[in-house]
Structure formats: structure tokens, C-alpha cells
Enzyme design. Structure first.
Site, short mmCIF file in Angstrom:
data_model
loop_
_atom_site.label_atom_id
_atom_site.label_comp_id
_atom_site.label_asym_id
_atom_site.label_seq_id
_atom_site.Cartn_x
_atom_site.Cartn_y
_atom_site.Cartn_z
N GLU A 1 0.87 -1.17 0.00
CA GLU A 1 0.00 0.00 0.00
C GLU A 1 0.91 1.22 0.00
O GLU A 1 1.48 1.59 1.03
CB GLU A 1 -0.91 -0.02 1.24
CG GLU A 1 -1.82 -1.23 1.33
CD GLU A 1 -2.83 -1.32 0.20
OE1 GLU A 1 -2.95 -0.35 -0.58
OE2 GLU A 1 -3.51 -2.35 0.10
N CYS B 129 -1.53 9.06 2.77
CA CYS B 129 -1.15 8.55 1.43
C CYS B 129 -2.20 8.89 0.39
O CYS B 129 -1.89 8.97 -0.80
CB CYS B 129 -0.92 7.04 1.48
SG CYS B 129 -2.34 6.09 2.07
#
Length: 477
Positions: free
Chosen positions: A218, A252
């Protein structure tokens, strides 16, 4: 890193694997019990963990920590409990005609992989360690977690709490330096989950690849925001500012840059500025606004802004109370909007990971689409507008890990949707049924009927007319 730390990790891995193997097949009730313990840990100690996060950051909103790291993770655990029975059910699959008539059967079983490593980051230190753990446990695995050294107090507290709620052969937390993390990623796990930067993700994948350990990465990247001409600019500005300033942009999935119609640029900038003023009328002594996590991260963002200014960008610092940030070491940074940006600037080359928002303009939406398509696939993509045709045009012409329409970031909080990237923004996904499958081995089971199928079809020597008829039949269009 001392060799004894590596030896300790190896010993825990072997202990977990031996326990996993000896316990098979474990009932689903055991998986439920582990998820329930993980939920109980957060319910009982969520406030304590939120205080630890605030201490690690210097300042981090208690309420924001409770929402993003604690209640969000509890909710995901409850989601896993709700769907576990359905996920774990074997799937019937079809067999080739006429084998089904003869009694053949095929099924797919989702079975646990074994011991799964979780390398978690600092920006949401509880959510991104215990969140994946919920689904790792739902799939029937054991887990080892290596949290970030940047949020040291949270990592140490997590280790203490996990040791209270789980036996070491179920879940273990290993704390320590980047060298410990590197050694952790080299262990012979049955699967490894990493959340962090693309650059570190490459190294993790390379090291894991030596052991043929499958990975879920991720990562991040530059997630664009498209503002269509039909967008409600006031609403869009508020939602973009909220997403960009949550956790001081250290997300993110934070909107990385904004692409707006050329003749609406001032409207877009004004709407973001006004929203920032409304939500954060002051910054320095405002407990709602999070600090940048370390001096190093803060200095990098300051360098990025200075680089943009030196290369011709207009720098708009959104400082509602005109506070003096130079005389504090609080590492708080106001939202900083950059206009007239170009590709030579750091802000347009690197993932920002802070409260800096470049603005680009387009005459035609296809300019923005082409710009995004010429770069790495982003983790998130955001479109604001009421024009469904334009929206579909943007979505069909671009590729990204996920999408939120008329907001930012929110798709990650939809538990039933998979969360993951594409290429440099990530590999694999968790959340949703897809996450359960990610941490499971899809095991094919075929049962042959009693009749001699090979003989009936002419599949065993000596080959003859039956064989040739079978071949001829299969060759027909």
C-alpha cells in the site's frame, strides 16, 4: 541491529508457524475470538493510544485520532466479524461437460496462509497496523507486526497491549530501528503487508522476493483532484481543504494537486482558503491541527515550498490569524497553496505528504487527463462536478487505485470496497471481500468420479478412434 533481534524474530516466526500448523483446522469461532480481542483492545485502550499518538507527533487532534485510528479500526473489525461466515464458505465451481453428469465435483476453498508480516507506517500508526490485522485474523492467520520507529510511544504501547490480549504464537509486535524493519522484511513469511512510500516499497518487494514471499504493498503517489466546470466550488473547496489538512496532509490518499478550469482558478483557490479559515481560525495553539511528525519531515516540506518559490511559483500561505511560525518549534505548518507550478518543481515530482497544495489549470479537461496518464498511476483520484458525462469521461480515460467522486479520501473508509493501488502506488489490496482473499490461499479441490474418465474420453494409451474423435470434437469452432 544486534543479531539477537533477528534471532528473536526468527524464533517468533517459527513459534507462530508451529502453532498454526498444529492447530489446523481451526474453527471459525477461534478467528472470531481473535478479532473480538483486537476490538476489545482498542475499546479498552483507545484513549490511551490517542494520547500516545499526540505525544509522538508533538500535537495531534485527539478527536481525529479517535475517529481515524480507533473507531475506524473498530468498525472494520466489526465488518470482518459480520462477513466472516460468507467469506470463508467454499465456492462451488463448474466442471467440464460431461464430467458433472458422471459425478465429478470442483470447489474453491479459501484457506489461511500461515504467518503474515505487517510493516506499518507512522501516519496512522494504529489504523494501518491493527486494521490489516483484523482481516489477517479473519482469514485464519497468525501475525507479526513491525510498527514505525517514528511514532515510538505508540509502537511501544501497541506492543504492550498486544502482549496482554494475544499469546505470542497468535500475534506479536516487534519494535525497533529501520535496520530491524529491513530484517523483518527479509523473514520467510507466508505473506507480507507493507504500507509506506513507493521508494521503500520497492526495497521491501525486492527483499521479500528473494524468499518468494507474496506482498501487498500500500504505497502512495500524487493523487490528483479534477474540478469540473460544473462543480460546486464552495463545497469542493471545503472538502479538499478538509482532506488536505487532516493529519496535516500526512495521508497517502491526501489530494496531492488540484487541476481546475483556467477561468475558475481564483474561485477554486478562494474556496479552499475560506474553508481553511473556517475550520482552523488559528493553528499554533489549535489542538485540532496536527504537527508534522519530525523535524526531518518538516524541513523537507519547507525545502519543497522554497524550491517552488525559487522556480517561479506564487506561494499562498493560509494563515488566518497571521501567526508567527518562525518563533516556534511546534512543527506546525499552515496550508500552503502553490500557483503557477511546473514539472521542474519538487512539489510536482514527489508525493507531498504535507499541507502543500499545487494548483494547475486546464482549458480542456483532456489536458488534465493526459497529464495524469503520462505519470505513475495514483493511489487515489478525485472528481468534483455535476456533469455525469464529464465524470465518466475522466474515470474511463484514467487509471487509479480508487476514486472518490465529489469528495476526497472517503473511498478508503468504505469497508466493503477494496483499498489498493496500481503499479507504483501499490500492489494488491485489502478491505472488502478482496482483502479476505488477499490473505487466504485459494485452494482448488477437484473430485474425480468413480468411472474411468480417461478411458471414456480416449485420454490414455493406446490411443485410437475414441481419442481422435475427442480431438476432432474439441477442435470445432
Amino acid at each position: 541491529m544486534a543479531d539477537d533481534k533477528k534471532a528473536q524474530m526468527e524464533a517468533i516466526l517459527q513459534k507462530q508457524r508451529a502453532s498454526f500448523t498444529a492447530a489446523r483446522p481451526e474453527p471459525l469461532s477461534q478467528r472470531r475470538d481473535r478479532i473480538q480481542r483486537a476490538i476489545a483492545m482498542l475499546v479498552d485502550h483507545g484513549e490511551e493510544l490517542a494520547r500516545a499518538m499526540a505525544s509522538d507527533f508533538g500535537n495531534r487532534s485527539h478527536e481525529a485520532s479517535m475517529i481515524t485510528d480507533i473507531t475506524g479500526t473498530i468498525g472494520f473489525g466489526k465488518y470482518c466479524l459480520k462477513h466472516l461466515d460468507k467469506w470463508a464458505k467454499a465456492e462451488k465451481r463448474s466442471v467440464r461437460f460431461p464430467l458433472g453428469l458422471l459425478g465429478a465435483k470442483a470447489e474453491l476453498r479459501y484457506e489461511p496462509k500461515g504467518v503474515i508480516g505487517i510493516l506499518s507506517p507512522w501516519n496512522f500508526p494504529v489504523n494501518l497496523s491493527i486494521g490489516p490485522l483484523m482481516q489477517v485474523l479473519a482469514a485464519g492467520n497468525r501475525a507479526m507486526i513491525k510498527p514505525s520507529e517514528f511514532t515510538e510511544r505508540t509502537s511501544e504501547l501497541t506492543a504492550e497491549l498486544v502482549a496482554k490480549y494475544f499469546a505470542e504464537e497468535e500475534v506479536a509486535v516487534i519494535t525497533g530501528s529501520p535496520e530491524v524493519a529491513a530484517a523483518f522484511s527479509s523473514l520467510q513469511f507466508d505473506h507480507l503487508v507493507f504500507t509506506g512510500s513507493t521508494a521503500t516499497g520497492r526495497r521491501v518487494m525486492e527483499v521479500a522476493g528473494r524468499n518468494l514471499v507474496p506482498v501487498t504493498l500500500e504505497l502512495g503517489g500524487k493523487s490528483p483532484v479534477f474540478l469540473g466546470r460544473s462543480a460546486n466550488f464552495e463545497q469542493a473547496g471545503e472538502r479538499i481543504a478538509l482532506g488536505k489538512m487532516l493529519n496535516a496532509g500526512q495521508i497517502c490518499l491526501a489530494p496531492d494537486y488540484m487541476y481546475v478550469p483556467e477561468d475558475k482558478e481564483q474561485d477554486a483557490v478562494n474556496s479552499v482558503r475560506q474553508a481553511a479559515h473556517n475550520m482552523y481560525p488559528t493553528l499554533l495553539d489549535n489542538d485540532d491541527y496536527t504537527s508534522i511528525v519530525t523535524d526531518r519531515h518538516y524541513d523537507r516540506l519547507q525545502t519543497m515550498v522554497a524550491d517552488a518559490r525559487d522556480k517561479g511559483a506564487e506561494v499562498i500561505e493560509v494563515n488566518p490569524a497571521n501567526e508567527d511560525f518562525s518563533s516556534t518549534n511546534a512543527r506546525k505548518m499552515p496550508l500552503t497553496i502553490l500557483r503557477n507550478v511546473n514539472d521542474d518543481m519538487m512539489a510536482m515530482q514527489e508525493e507531498i505528504f504535507g499541507p502543500v497544495l499545487p494548483v494547475k489549470t486546464y482549458k480542456n479537461i483532456d489536458e488534465a487527463i493526459d497529464f495524469v496518464n503520462e505519470r505513475d498511476r495514483p493511489l487515489g483520484l478525485y472528481y468534483f462536478g455535476a456533469d455525469s458525462g464529464e465524470r465518466e469521461h475522466v474515470l474511463k480515460r484514467t487509471i487509479s487505485g480508487g476514486v472518490t467522486v465529489n469528495d476526497v479520501i472517503m473511498h478508503v473508509s468504505m469497508e466493503d470496497l477494496p483499498f489498493g493501488g496500481v503499479g507504483p502506488s501499490g500492489i494488491g489490496s485489502y478491505h472488502g471481500p478482496e482483502g479476505f482473499k488477499e490473505f487466504s490461499h485459494a485452494r482448488s479441490v477437484y473430485t474425480q468420479p468413480k468411472v474411468d474418465v480417461a478411458k471414456l474420453a480416449g485420454l490414455k494409451p493406446p490411443y485410437g478412434d475414441v481419442t481422435r474423435k475427442t480431438i476432432a470434437r474439441e477442435m470445432k469452432k
